[in-house]
Motif scaffolding. Sequence first.
Motif, PDB file in Angstrom:
ATOM      1  N   VAL A 174      -6.705   3.894  -0.937  1.00 25.24           N
ATOM      2  CA  VAL A 174      -5.803   4.336  -1.780  1.00 25.24           C
ATOM      3  C   VAL A 174      -5.782   5.175  -2.405  1.00 25.24           C
ATOM      4  O   VAL A 174      -5.786   5.525  -3.686  1.00 25.24           O
ATOM      5  N   ILE A 175      -7.505   4.479  -2.809  1.00 31.39           N
ATOM      6  CA  ILE A 175      -7.514   5.006  -4.667  1.00 31.39           C
ATOM      7  C   ILE A 175      -8.910   4.971  -4.649  1.00 31.39           C
ATOM      8  O   ILE A 175     -10.298   4.756  -4.155  1.00 31.39           O
ATOM      9  N   LEU A 235       0.782  -1.145   0.242  1.00 32.77           N
ATOM     10  CA  LEU A 235      -0.106   0.622   0.038  1.00 32.77           C
ATOM     11  C   LEU A 235       0.867   1.538  -0.301  1.00 32.77           C
ATOM     12  O   LEU A 235       0.335   2.160  -0.658  1.00 32.77           O
ATOM     13  N   ASN A 236       1.865   1.305   0.711  1.00 38.05           N
ATOM     14  CA  ASN A 236       3.240   2.289   0.673  1.00 38.05           C
ATOM     15  C   ASN A 236       3.414   2.641  -0.642  1.00 38.05           C
ATOM     16  O   ASN A 236       3.668   3.439  -0.740  1.00 38.05           O
ATOM     17  N   LYS A 293      -9.422   0.609   0.660  1.00 36.33           N
ATOM     18  CA  LYS A 293      -8.529   0.767   1.818  1.00 36.33           C
ATOM     19  C   LYS A 293      -8.117   2.318   2.034  1.00 36.33           C
ATOM     20  O   LYS A 293      -6.957   3.500   2.967  1.00 36.33           O
ATOM     21  N   LEU A 348      -8.343  -1.470  -2.913  1.00 32.84           N
ATOM     22  CA  LEU A 348      -7.260   0.018  -2.841  1.00 32.84           C
ATOM     23  C   LEU A 348      -8.223  -0.119  -2.746  1.00 32.84           C
ATOM     24  O   LEU A 348      -8.106   1.988  -1.916  1.00 32.84           O
ATOM     25  N   LYS A 394       0.576   4.251  -2.318  1.00 35.12           N
ATOM     26  CA  LYS A 394       0.642   5.665  -2.737  1.00 35.12           C
ATOM     27  C   LYS A 394       1.342   6.561  -3.022  1.00 35.12           C
ATOM     28  O   LYS A 394       1.226   7.293  -3.693  1.00 35.12           O
ATOM     29  N   GLN A 395       2.951   6.070  -3.047  1.00 36.24           N
ATOM     30  CA  GLN A 395       4.196   6.347  -3.779  1.00 36.24           C
ATOM     31  C   GLN A 395       4.134   6.750  -4.992  1.00 36.24           C
ATOM     32  O   GLN A 395       4.221   7.688  -5.904  1.00 36.24           O
ATOM     33  N   LEU A 437       1.264   5.857  -7.416  1.00 35.47           N
ATOM     34  CA  LEU A 437       0.058   7.529  -7.708  1.00 35.47           C
ATOM     35  C   LEU A 437       0.090   9.054  -7.434  1.00 35.47           C
ATOM     36  O   LEU A 437       0.043  10.421  -8.183  1.00 35.47           O
ATOM     37  N   ALA A 438       1.349   8.444  -6.299  1.00 45.04           N
ATOM     38  CA  ALA A 438       1.332  10.289  -6.226  1.00 45.04           C
ATOM     39  C   ALA A 438       2.709  11.137  -7.031  1.00 45.04           C
ATOM     40  O   ALA A 438       3.425  11.700  -7.611  1.00 45.04           O
TER      41      ALA A 438
END
Length: 183
Positions: free
Chosen positions: A114-115, A85-86, A112, A109, A89-90, A92-93
């Motif tokens: 995340v999206i 998940l980390n 959670k 996702l 996130k990294q 997607l940014a």
Amino acid sequence: MSKVMVVLADGFEEIEALAVVDILRRAEIDTDTVALKAGLVTSARNIRIEADRLISDVKPEDYEMIVLPGGGVGAKNIGDSEAVLNIVKQYLAAPEKFVAAICATPFVLAEKGVIKDVMATCYPSMAEAFAKYCDYQLAEVVVDENLITSRGPATAAEFAFTLVELLKDEETARRLREGMLYA
């Protein structure tokens, strides 16, 4: 040169993982299978696979894309991995990185957090619940900026060819389609 990690979690859907690895490697894209734990990873239908690397040994900056196969249990296990998940996130940014998720994994996702509020697709039985988080698209593969999602086992090859187009070019994907007799 692009480098991709395909995450293998216990319960992963074989076609969604291995068809993607196969097609990416045919396209000469450096592709590692990455396990969440040491030892063999057991698929949804009890096929045991030895991954190339462990998630704990991966340096996210060395990769351009993370691929997350589905499978009900596999997707849940991916969603329970803070390391994965980390990375998601990294990536997607970071506009130069990609997150590719298929089947149940886009839904996990979204659950959670995340999206959200993106155009995406997932396994059809989850569509109604998924639409609470994302703009659900009834398509085999959906690309929304650096997030690529797909529906399930039958769409795995098209998903992989789309990844080849993004990481290499349309011509390479076209030649692979022809060579593999994919209509």
